[in-house]
Motif scaffolding. Structure first.
Motif, short mmCIF file in Angstrom:
data_model
loop_
_atom_site.label_atom_id
_atom_site.label_comp_id
_atom_site.label_asym_id
_atom_site.label_seq_id
_atom_site.Cartn_x
_atom_site.Cartn_y
_atom_site.Cartn_z
N ASP A 286 31.11 38.30 38.72
CA ASP A 286 32.02 39.02 39.61
C ASP A 286 31.86 40.52 39.33
N GLN A 330 44.11 40.10 38.00
CA GLN A 330 42.75 40.54 38.29
C GLN A 330 42.75 41.84 39.09
N ASP A 337 36.92 36.24 46.82
CA ASP A 337 36.61 35.16 45.88
C ASP A 337 35.80 34.05 46.55
N LEU A 349 37.02 33.84 41.26
CA LEU A 349 36.10 34.97 41.17
C LEU A 349 35.16 35.00 42.36
#
Length: 397
Positions: A286, A330, A337, A349
């Motif tokens: 990510d 996050q 995602d 992610l």
């Protein structure tokens, strides 16, 4: 001038794209590229062939339905066990993709490509220092048997087999400035693997493939891979460093920095300047969240050679909010995602990518992640990854 006119027309919706067939020759072609980590891996050799030998496997039917609803022209399937002779691929096409699933239309791919991968191939060496040399972590790529977690490419366009390049056997130590893992208990640097181990240790945990697709009279290169997850290790970060350099391989390959690189036939170097390509796969990295080494996926995203359309979905936003945990802290926008992972760590992610080179014209992209109330929400548990698709306008000549 012709390209500028076509681009303007495409943006205005005035270009009638040719159908995605092998017969397309001159003019623009609308082509959909997708990647899907479908989790069609099995725990024993031969099990995938057995499961695909009838049209009744529930998971395979769901995977096929996702593909049929997305309808890509070119598709990478990650975590599809390698079986020689395309046997598993042929069964999947015949028993699942060519049969309509749950109201979705059947889809046919005349061309399929599989090749050996490093997962499960015994090294005879103790790579993880657990005192034994015959475990799945001691293979050239983590796996219980050779070919587990393999890759499959399906295409409506011919694959130029004579131009295919694979990088299964490239040694990690042969990458200049390799980010080799370090044993924190010793003063030496980059010493987790012994010199004997580095003599044979392969960079690619599965493989890296460059597949030239024949689009009209040009070749469009499909660059596919599946780097190892940057976890399941210790403070030496052997998987995180490997993930970083597996991604770096493509970054060097497309930016003229791959003079050191040799493929499995001994040919050296990367892509020639001006060649069009699409990078696809589960990169297990990510841009800002998760466990990957800082800047791992940015090596490609920031290379100046690719267009990042940032495929998104409303379903991912909904899932992050409802699942909570790590998702709530996050930094990245959850709409991007692609992986639905453990809510405590690492959370959901963005790890799956379809990245076209400059010179290709993105039309639209998205992540297949239906909202909870959608009739298609039943497909959200098909895999812990969601399919990512991108439709391009390719100016074929």
């Amino acid at each position: 001038m012709r390209i500028r006119v076509l681009l303007s027309c495409a943006l205005l919706g005035l270009v009638t794209a040719q159908p995605a067939t092998a017969q397309s020759s001159v003019g623009p072609a609308k082509i959909r590229f997708s990647t899907f980590n479908a989790s069609l891996n099995r725990s024993a050799t031969g099990q995938l062939v057995a499961d695909l030998s009838t049209p009744d496997n529930a998971q395979a039917r769901k995977v096929a339905e996702v593909i049929q609803r997305d309808r890509p022209d070119v598709l990478l399937v990650n975590e599809f066990d390698y079986v020689p002779g395309n046997k598993a691929a042929d069964l999947f096409r015949a028993n699942y993709l060519r049969r309509g699933q749950n109201g979705a239309r059947a889809i046919d791919y005349p061309y399929a490509f599989t090749a050996p991968v490093n997962t499960g191939v015994p090294s005879g060496l103790d790579f993880n220092r657990d005192g034994r040399s015959d475990g799945p972590d001691d293979a050239y790529g983590f796996g219980l048997f050779p070919g587990q977690y393999g890759m499959l490419v399906l295409s409506k366009y011919p694959i130029d087999l004579g131009g295919v390049r694979t990088f299964q056997n490239f040694r990690w130590k042969d990458m200049p400035g390799a980010k080799l893992p370090d044993d924190p208990a010793t003063p030496a640097r980059a010493d987790w693997y012994s010199p004997q181990q580095l003599e044979v240790f392969r960079l690619s945990s599965k493989s890296h493939w460059d597949l030239p697709l024949r689009v009209g009279r040009q070749a469009l290169h499909f660059l596919v891979s599946h780097p190892t997850p940057p976890s399941f290790d210790g403070p030496e970060d052997r998987n995180g460093t490997r993930n970083h350099d597996e991604i770096r391989l493509w970054a060097d390959y497309i930016t003229g920095k791959a003079g050191y690189l040799y493929d499995d036939k001994g040919k050296r170097g990367g892509l020639e300047r001006g060649v069009k390509f699409v990078i696809a796969g589960d990169q297990n990295s990510d841009p800002v969240d998760g466990d990957s080494a800082p800047g791992a996926i940015t090596q490609v995203l920031g290379s100046g050679r690719v267009i990042d359309t940032k495929p998104s979905s409303r379903g991912a936003v909904e899932a992050a909010k409802e699942q909570g945990g790590a998702n709530l802290t996050q930094r990245a926008n959850p709409r991007y995602d692609t992986g639905d992972f453990n809510d405590n760590a690492p959370g959901n992610l963005r790890v799956d990518y379809v990245l076209p080179s400059h010179g290709l014209i993105p039309l639209h992209s998205e992540v297949f992640w239906p909202l909870k109330g959608s009739p298609l929400a039943r497909l959200n548990d098909t895999s812990d990854h969601h399919l990512v698709g991108l439709t391009l306008l390719v100016l074929a000549w």
